[in-house]
Enzyme design. Structure first.
Site, PDB file in Angstrom:
ATOM      1  N   HIS A  29      55.987 -34.646  70.305  1.00 32.99           N
ATOM      2  CA  HIS A  29      55.433 -35.720  70.303  1.00 32.99           C
ATOM      3  C   HIS A  29      53.972 -35.139  70.294  1.00 32.99           C
ATOM      4  CE1 HIS A  29      58.411 -37.732  70.553  1.00 32.99           C
ATOM      5  NE2 HIS A  29      58.604 -39.543  69.763  1.00 32.99           N
ATOM      6  N   HIS A 260      50.678 -39.039  66.860  1.00 34.94           N
ATOM      7  CA  HIS A 260      51.763 -39.181  67.724  1.00 34.94           C
ATOM      8  C   HIS A 260      52.912 -38.108  67.718  1.00 34.94           C
ATOM      9  CE1 HIS A 260      54.364 -41.881  70.511  1.00 34.94           C
ATOM     10  NE2 HIS A 260      54.954 -42.058  69.485  1.00 34.94           N
ATOM     11  N   GLU A 408      62.088 -58.302  89.179  1.00 36.04           N
ATOM     12  CA  GLU A 408      62.918 -57.364  88.867  1.00 36.04           C
ATOM     13  C   GLU A 408      63.498 -56.217  88.088  1.00 36.04           C
ATOM     14  OE1 GLU A 408      65.364 -61.549  89.135  1.00 36.04           O
ATOM     15  OE2 GLU A 408      63.528 -60.786  87.886  1.00 36.04           O
ATOM     16  N   HIS A 470      73.650 -68.496  85.476  1.00 32.08           N
ATOM     17  CA  HIS A 470      73.676 -68.226  86.450  1.00 32.08           C
ATOM     18  C   HIS A 470      75.405 -67.402  86.928  1.00 32.08           C
ATOM     19  CE1 HIS A 470      69.429 -68.895  86.767  1.00 32.08           C
ATOM     20  NE2 HIS A 470      69.264 -69.557  88.613  1.00 32.08           N
TER      21      HIS A 470
END
Length: 663
Positions: A29, A260, A408, A470
């Site tokens: 790259h 790229h 999270e 959950h």
């Protein structure tokens, strides 16, 4: 070429090393190293605090290549500045098996590579964690011992990932003034123009989150230098939005989608040499250019020596405590705390929820874990791990509890950055159902073998009325499938203390400590100094009145259920043993004789019991094996009713054992 090379010539050395390595490898790259060459030159030659002769100097600045696909930018810098592990032969072997210059950077601090990067966004989350660790340690030990910056090279993809926005918001809220991002604003991704998928003002996202933002020409070294000087003085985290041209220097590809990672040819390399005025052979850096780069690398030795003098001048006890903290060692006496907790657990009458056992243990260890930092995703009350801790915030850097909010993704990446930084023992606390939000970071922790402790609560249908969203029936199996991840699910207070001991001992990778929400009645009747859980599985209750006919294997909250099933089987004349299996990975590592002794004869019946899916258990069950657990997702209802509804009861275990005996 003049005897004193220009800054542009220094930048072009990065470009040509990257081009030559990628051409030789036939893939890579090029967009990042060619587009960010001037940015990197300004940083490394004028600002970065580092010493290649001592790559792990604790007070060095940290550099994270978050856009890790552009790895040749980092490798070129490490070679040019004089890191011994990255010589020109390593550059030549880019992307080859065994090379230190791998396709994406792989953690090797002694080589100058702070973390593994590649999954976009994880790197900036790691950099954020490093900045938190620096601020925490600075508050404890002062400017003389801890005073460094964290820099991250960042691409558009890092900022498009959701973890990127979580990091932006939390870092701005915490006002981490020594965190500086260098954004390669080339407005090109693999698909083409960024306009295909975004239309917002990216820099404005940082401004509204409280960041210091400077927009600058990324190919103007003087402008980048000035922007870095501003950033280093600002009390807020900083974004340098560096407008660049992708693959700058290759006429066919610069500014184009193919810049790229399109395959480079010898003709591309020749065209770049002509455009850049670089007449030198592949991998040949002129002596005066290399000398200038190496002089930059040697500059940090003076600062490092001064730092060592300050450290050595500390009173012996303070220096020992500092070194212990940097090494991640708990204070002397921590094991005795856990042993005392085990003994006390045998005398207690109450039965707290499983996660509260972990909270009690964490609290009891506070004086022995001065380097512990707890991150929690807006679940302070139901997880309980803030006991005795003050919050780490913009006004109080010595606090050891990070309120991560409902984030999270970045909490996990932050924990990895803390562990990679050193001097901090990170805990990341949330519900097990939300482990999937942390999973990219957990995978990276395992891949990097970082000592991160992931603490999970609410681990099964025992969650109850919150329902199947959950109730993480499949997540235990998925975590156990992850290489280099220890998964520990204790059955009671004694095993909880033993699992904590294992977690604190384990420095070769991450640990998942998994706890029930519901109460865990005592299953252990003895609590000596020996840690029975350390072997992963052990005989909790042996068969009575004859040769073992049935072996029940269980973890966590289902161990008590297995013991009750054993009582019924024994009463019915069936000799039955119970094996507690808090850690499958540790059990698998035992020798064959030990495992056979615990599991019993293969001619006998074995039944595993876990309020989760069966996947992963069959390797222990043999030909006459059964399973009592979940076959699908859960439901909403009281925990006891759910265990009955899904047939996870002592009676169901007995029925399964008898069915197999009669088969």
């Amino acid at each position: 070429m003049s005897s004193t090379p220009s800054p542009t010539q220094l930048a072009n050395a990065i470009r040509m090393l990257a081009i030559d390595a990628i051409v030789r490898a036939t893939e890579g790259h090029q967009g990042v190293p060619l587009g960010m060459a001037e940015i990197a030159t300004a940083l490394y030659t004028r600002h970065l605090r580092f010493d290649p002769s001592d790559p792990t100097w604790p007070d060095r600045d940290r550099v994270v290549l978050s856009n890790g696909h552009g790895s040749m930018l980092l490798y070129a810098l490490l070679y040019l500045t004089g890191y011994a592990a990255i010589d020109i032969d390593q550059i030549r072997s880019f992307r080859e098996l065994g090379s230190r210059c791998e396709g994406h950077p792989e953690i090797a601090p002694a080589h100058g590579i702070e973390v593994t990067t590649g999954p976009l966004g994880q790197g900036i989350g790691n950099a954020f964690g490093m900045a938190v660790a620096e601020a925490f340690l600075n508050a404890r030990y002062g400017e003389g011992l801890v005073a460094h910056h964290t820099y991250a090279f960042v691409g558009d993809g890092c900022l498009q990932e959701g973890v990127g926005q979580e990091m932006i918001a939390l870092a701005g809220h915490l006002r981490l003034g020594r965190l500086i991002l260098l954004w390669d604003d080339n407005r090109i991704t693999d698909d083409g123009s960024t306009a295909l998928s975004i239309s917002e003002d990216v820099a404005a996202r940082f401004r509204v989150a409280g960041w210091h933002v400077v927009e600058v020409d990324g190919h103007n070294i003087e402008a980048v230098d000035a922007a870095l000087r501003q950033a280093r003085q600002d009390q807020r985290p900083s974004l340098l939005a560096c407008r660049t041209v992708i693959a700058k220097g290759i006429p066919r590809l610069q500014g184009q989608r193919g810049g790229h990672s399109a395959r480079l040819s010898q003709e591309d390399a020749a065209a770049a040499r002509e455009l850049l005025g670089w007449p030198h052979a592949p991998f040949d850096v002129p002596p005066e250019v290399l000398r200038a780069w190496r002089d930059c690398g040697r500059r940090g030795a003076v600062e490092r020596a001064a730092w060592e003098a300050r450290r050595d001048a500390l009173p012996e006890s303070q220096r020992a405590a500092f070194e212990r903290m940097l090494g991640g060692e708990p204070a002397v006496g921590w094991r005795e705390v856990l042993h005392d907790y085990k003994r006390a657990a045998l005398q207690r009458d109450d039965t707290p929820g499983g996660i509260m056992l972990s909270a009690e243990i964490s609290d009891a260890l506070t004086d022995y874990l001065p380097n512990r930092m707890v991150g929690c995703a807006d679940l302070e009350a139901p997880t309980g791990h803030k006991r005795g801790l003050q919050a780490f915030d913009a006004g109080h850097r010595a606090g050891a509890y990070v309120h991560c909010g409902v984030r999270e993704h970045v909490m996990g990446a932050m924990a990895n950055g803390m562990a990679a930084h050193g001097g901090v023992l990170p805990l990341a606390v949330t519900y097990l159902a939300f482990a999937d939000y942390e999973r990219p970071a957990m995978r990276m922790a395992a891949l990097m073998q970082l000592p991160v402790i992931f603490v999970f609560s609410h681990d099964s249908i025992g969650v109850g009325k919150n329902g199947p969203t959950h109730q993480p029936v499949e997540i235990l199996a998925s975590l156990r499938a992850m290489p280099d991840m220890l998964v520990l699910r204790p059955a009671d207070a004694v095993e909880a203390a033993e699992c904590w001991e294992i977690a604190l001992e384990h420095r070769a990778g991450p640990v998942s400590l998994v706890f029930a929400r519901q109460a865990l009645p005592r299953v252990r009747r003895h609590a000596g100094a020996e840690n029975l859980s350390r072997r992963g599985g052990y005989l909790l209750a042996d068969a009575e009145n004859g040769t073992r006919a049935v072996t029940l294997l269980a973890t966590g909250s289902e161990v008590m259920l297995a013991l009750r099933a054993r009582e019924l089987l024994q009463a019915g004349g069936v000799p039955c043993a119970v094996v507690s299996m808090p850690c499958c990975e540790r059990f698998d590592a035992q020798d064959a004789a030990y495992r056979a002794g615990v599991l019993g004869s293969r001619a006998g019946v074995r039944v595993a019991v876990e309020a989760a899916v069966r996947f992963g258990w069959d390797r222990y069950l043999g030909e006459r094996g059964g399973f009592v657990g979940m076959r699908g997702f859960g439901a909403s209802g009281p925990a006891d009713a759910l265990y009955e509804h899904f047939g996870i009861t002592p009676q169901a275990v007995v029925a399964e054992a008898r069915r197999l005996l009669e088969a």
